[in-house]
Design an enzyme around this catalytic site. Sequence first.
Site, short mmCIF file in Angstrom:
data_model
loop_
_atom_site.label_atom_id
_atom_site.label_comp_id
_atom_site.label_asym_id
_atom_site.label_seq_id
_atom_site.Cartn_x
_atom_site.Cartn_y
_atom_site.Cartn_z
CB SER A 105 33.04 48.45 -1.86
OG SER A 105 33.72 49.67 -2.11
CE LYS A 118 33.70 49.91 -6.29
NZ LYS A 118 33.05 49.42 -5.05
#
Length: 217
Positions: free
Chosen positions: A62, A105
């Site tokens: 990701s 993230k």
Amino acid sequence: MVENVHPEIQNEADAAQGNGKKKRSPFLELVINLLEIFVAAFILAEVMTHFVLINAEVPSESMENIIEPGDRLFGFRLAYTFQEPERFDVVIFRYPVDETQNFIKRVIGLPGENVEIREGNIYIDGSQTPLDEPYLPEAWVEDNDGYTFQVPQDSYLVLGDNRNISLDARFWADKAIAENIAQNEKEAQKYTFVSSEQILGRAIFKYYPKFKSLLSY
């Protein structure tokens, strides 16, 4: 009456007493010294791990290309002790839907901001100019339109860099409903954002399989 003891007699007595004590062998001294070093190193490592550094292994794609699956990295727990997270910081945090898991993230939306995703671009507070995101590894074509987020105070909106596959803020509300953590969309909205308390630290560098700073991305 106190009798005077001849010095030679006293010295002989002291020597005899000293000879009666067992001396540690060089090998035993080495073992004890090594144990002391090991214990000190263990305590230092525990302190560093729990209060200063986060040692993490990345399992997913990701955050490609800056972080690849299998990379190991350090995060700095004290990064936000005297300052707030800034846009584009790469942060390690407790996943809002399941706080037993740690995610990594990028910060996109700051407290109080309105964030819109339209046709693969991100707009902050109604700006006509989208964010410049040179770190994206490829064209963003999946789930890239029709999202609007009002970021609560003391919270952040975070997204993965590889957005075609990233499980990030776009999907967490639906995950909360699917896992029966929230009963409806209104209840689920809070799981979309990462609170300040859930942020564990800022990712600072990778050390495996090769060293790479993460502060300039």
